[in-house]
Design an enzyme around this catalytic site. Structure first.
Site, PDB file in Angstrom:
ATOM      1  CD  GLU A 151      -2.811  -1.148  -0.212  1.00  0.00           C
ATOM      2  OE1 GLU A 151      -2.778  -0.165  -0.967  1.00  0.00           O
ATOM      3  OE2 GLU A 151      -3.412  -2.197  -0.496  1.00  0.00           O
TER       4      GLU A 151
HETATM    5  C1  LIG Z   1       3.176  -9.729   0.190  1.00  0.00           C
HETATM    6  C2  LIG Z   1       2.796  -8.622  -0.766  1.00  0.00           C
HETATM    7  C3  LIG Z   1       1.457  -8.431  -1.065  1.00  0.00           C
HETATM    8  C4  LIG Z   1       1.093  -7.428  -1.960  1.00  0.00           C
HETATM    9  N1  LIG Z   1      -0.238  -7.260  -2.266  1.00  0.00           N
HETATM   10  C5  LIG Z   1      -0.592  -6.408  -3.249  1.00  0.00           C
HETATM   11  C6  LIG Z   1      -1.953  -6.290  -3.680  1.00  0.00           C
HETATM   12  O1  LIG Z   1      -2.824  -6.992  -3.156  1.00  0.00           O
HETATM   13  N2  LIG Z   1      -2.260  -5.415  -4.660  1.00  0.00           N
HETATM   14  C7  LIG Z   1      -1.303  -4.638  -5.247  1.00  0.00           C
HETATM   15  O2  LIG Z   1      -1.630  -3.864  -6.149  1.00  0.00           O
HETATM   16  N3  LIG Z   1      -0.008  -4.717  -4.855  1.00  0.00           N
HETATM   17  C8  LIG Z   1       0.379  -5.577  -3.876  1.00  0.00           C
HETATM   18  N4  LIG Z   1       1.697  -5.677  -3.512  1.00  0.00           N
HETATM   19  C9  LIG Z   1       2.676  -4.796  -4.171  1.00  0.00           C
HETATM   20  C10 LIG Z   1       3.152  -3.682  -3.225  1.00  0.00           C
HETATM   21  O3  LIG Z   1       2.168  -2.703  -3.088  1.00  0.00           O
HETATM   22  C11 LIG Z   1       4.481  -3.123  -3.799  1.00  0.00           C
HETATM   23  O4  LIG Z   1       5.467  -4.118  -3.617  1.00  0.00           O
HETATM   24  C12 LIG Z   1       4.877  -1.828  -3.094  1.00  0.00           C
HETATM   25  O5  LIG Z   1       4.006  -0.783  -3.406  1.00  0.00           O
HETATM   26  C13 LIG Z   1       6.309  -1.393  -3.472  1.00  0.00           C
HETATM   27  O6  LIG Z   1       6.456  -1.326  -4.852  1.00  0.00           O
HETATM   28  P1  LIG Z   1       7.675  -2.100  -5.546  1.00  0.00           P
HETATM   29  O7  LIG Z   1       7.705  -3.491  -5.004  1.00  0.00           O
HETATM   30  O8  LIG Z   1       7.543  -1.931  -7.008  1.00  0.00           O
HETATM   31  O9  LIG Z   1       8.950  -1.371  -4.992  1.00  0.00           O
HETATM   32  P2  LIG Z   1       9.730  -0.178  -5.687  1.00  0.00           P
HETATM   33  O10 LIG Z   1       8.755   0.867  -6.148  1.00  0.00           O
HETATM   34  O11 LIG Z   1      10.710  -0.713  -6.684  1.00  0.00           O
HETATM   35  O12 LIG Z   1      10.505   0.395  -4.428  1.00  0.00           O
HETATM   36  C14 LIG Z   1      11.841  -0.036  -4.056  1.00  0.00           C
HETATM   37  C15 LIG Z   1      12.429   1.010  -3.143  1.00  0.00           C
HETATM   38  O13 LIG Z   1      12.542   2.260  -3.835  1.00  0.00           O
HETATM   39  C16 LIG Z   1      11.866   3.280  -3.138  1.00  0.00           C
HETATM   40  N5  LIG Z   1      11.207   4.194  -4.056  1.00  0.00           N
HETATM   41  C17 LIG Z   1      10.560   3.897  -5.212  1.00  0.00           C
HETATM   42  N6  LIG Z   1      10.064   5.018  -5.761  1.00  0.00           N
HETATM   43  C18 LIG Z   1      10.387   6.031  -4.958  1.00  0.00           C
HETATM   44  C19 LIG Z   1      10.163   7.430  -4.987  1.00  0.00           C
HETATM   45  N7  LIG Z   1       9.461   8.026  -5.962  1.00  0.00           N
HETATM   46  N8  LIG Z   1      10.659   8.201  -3.983  1.00  0.00           N
HETATM   47  C20 LIG Z   1      11.379   7.630  -2.979  1.00  0.00           C
HETATM   48  N9  LIG Z   1      11.629   6.299  -2.920  1.00  0.00           N
HETATM   49  C21 LIG Z   1      11.135   5.525  -3.878  1.00  0.00           C
HETATM   50  C22 LIG Z   1      10.836   2.552  -2.270  1.00  0.00           C
HETATM   51  O14 LIG Z   1      10.476   3.323  -1.136  1.00  0.00           O
HETATM   52  C23 LIG Z   1      11.583   1.271  -1.901  1.00  0.00           C
HETATM   53  O15 LIG Z   1      12.415   1.520  -0.798  1.00  0.00           O
HETATM   54  C24 LIG Z   1       2.090  -6.641  -2.579  1.00  0.00           C
HETATM   55  C25 LIG Z   1       3.441  -6.842  -2.256  1.00  0.00           C
HETATM   56  C26 LIG Z   1       3.795  -7.829  -1.369  1.00  0.00           C
HETATM   57  C27 LIG Z   1       5.274  -8.040  -1.068  1.00  0.00           C
END
Ligand SMILES: Cc1cc2nc3c(=O)[nH]c(=O)nc-3n(C[C@H](O)[C@H](O)[C@H](O)COP(=O)(O)OP(=O)(O)OC[C@H]3O[C@@H](n4cnc5c(N)ncnc54)[C@H](O)[C@@H]3O)c2cc1C
Length: 308
Positions: A151
């Site tokens: 989220e």
């Molecule tokens: C167990 C689990 C359940 C999930 N369930 C759902 C679900 O039901 N529905 C759904 O839609 N998603 C779901 N997700 C996805 C989840 O919402 C994302 O993993 C999360 O939003 C982070 O995105 P990402 O993994 O692409 O990380 P990234 O966006 O690649 O982030 C990696 C790092 O970079 C940082 N970062 C990225 N962009 C910025 C920025 N602009 N400014 C500063 N820092 C930044 C982040 O803070 C983090 O530290 C789930 C994930 C998991 C692990």
């Protein structure tokens, strides 16, 4: 879309509070049962349950006060949400909507980051047994970690706090909340108790630190965005710390009044002690966080990418 996002973010923040509470309860049970070492004050000549050791109490108080502070912040946000929708006065509805909007990234970001600190302390209270999966303390720690990621990661909550919730109106809304906190300081100042005076000292310093950071964010978000966003997560942590500490200060005022009437004495004393602990041990982090944000932005971004 933001109605859905706010609801999801609020709910994940409450997950953090719930898991922190569970970790605290488990740690308390273990600390009363596990016998290790004599108390430093010599009150027992034999080894005692570890809850007798001041550092174990410090860990339990940290867990307890973090959890109570964040729970109070979430309850206040829920009340603001209700007032934003159902209060008969249009201006009051608008103020409550703005307050709720400001609190959502803090409930999601701060409560889940605090749940990591609390569940980590839960493992620590269990010592080596905490590291053993069958004990269950480590499971809380692992489960808490996802809460700072899904989220929207903590940084994404902080981007919302900096951009939409602070810079967009030049910090006016944030400063209006600070003015409400100042009113609580005024009530604390009318009290004679040492606890109220101690909480006042920390609340005032944290509120002033918050205002300094709001001004820094408002001044830099457009002209020097790297400086503002280098401090985005620390700003979220400072703001969440302050909002939770403010609610505990308010609970101290209520508990002192009820204690004076002889109502539920042990419960009220625990509320006052918990508010005092939070003020001295956690709210006191705020001025240092302010310094890191205002003075430390350059150090975050100075190193060339090739040097990593
Ligand atoms: C167990 C689990 C359940 C999930 N369930 C759902 C679900 O039901 N529905 C759904 O839609 N998603 C779901 N997700 C996805 C989840 O919402 C994302 O993993 C999360 O939003 C982070 O995105 P990402 O993994 O692409 O990380 P990234 O966006 O690649 O982030 C990696 C790092 O970079 C940082 N970062 C990225 N962009 C910025 C920025 N602009 N400014 C500063 N820092 C930044 C982040 O803070 C983090 O530290 C789930 C994930 C998991 C692990």
């Amino acid at each position: 879309m933001f109605i859905m996002m706010n609801a999801a973010r609020y709910a994940v923040g409450v997950q953090g509070i719930a898991i922190a509470e569970r970790a605290y309860q488990k740690a308390v049970v273990y600390a009363k049962d596990r016998v290790q070492s004599r108390p430093v004050d010599g009150t027992l000549s034999a080894a005692a349950p570890i809850i007798h050791h001041p550092d174990v109490k410090r860990m339990l108080m940290t867990m307890r006060s973090f959890t109570e502070g964040c729970r109070a912040m979430a309850a206040v946000a829920a009340a603001a949400y209700d007032a934003a929708h159902h209060h008969p006065d249009a201006d009051t509805r608008k103020q409550n909507a703005a307050f709720y909007e400001f609190l959502v990234p803090l409930i999601k970001g701060y409560s889940t980051e605090m749940s990591l600190e609390v569940t980590s302390l839960g493992v620590q209270v269990h010592g080596g047994m905490g590291f053993i999966e069958e004990t269950g303390a480590a499971q809380y720690y692992r489960d808490a970690k996802i809460l700072t990621i899904y989220e929207g990661t903590t940084a994404i909550q902080a981007n919302d706090l900096v951009g939409r919730k602070t810079a967009r109106d030049g910090g006016t809304g944030a400063k209006a909340i600070a003015a409400q906190i100042e009113k609580t300081e005024g009530l604390l100042a009318q009290r004679d108790s040492a606890n109220a005076k101690a909480v006042l000292k920390r609340l005032k310093a944290a509120r002033e630190a918050f205002v300094d950071v709001v001004e820094f964010i408002a001044a830099n978000t457009r002209s020097n965005p790297n400086a503002a966003f280098a401090g985005s997560v620390p700003y979220l942590m400072l703001a969440g710390n302050l909002m939770a500490g403010w609610q505990l200060a308010r609970s101290l005022l209520v508990a002192e009044d009820l204690l004076a009437q002889g109502t539920d004495v042990a419960f009220m004393q625990a509320k006052i002690t918990t508010a005092r602990f939070y003020a001295d041990h956690i709210l006191s982090r705020a001025p240092g966080t302010r310094d890191a944000i205002v003075d430390g932005a350059e150090a975050v971004t100075a190193l060339a990418i090739e040097s990593f």
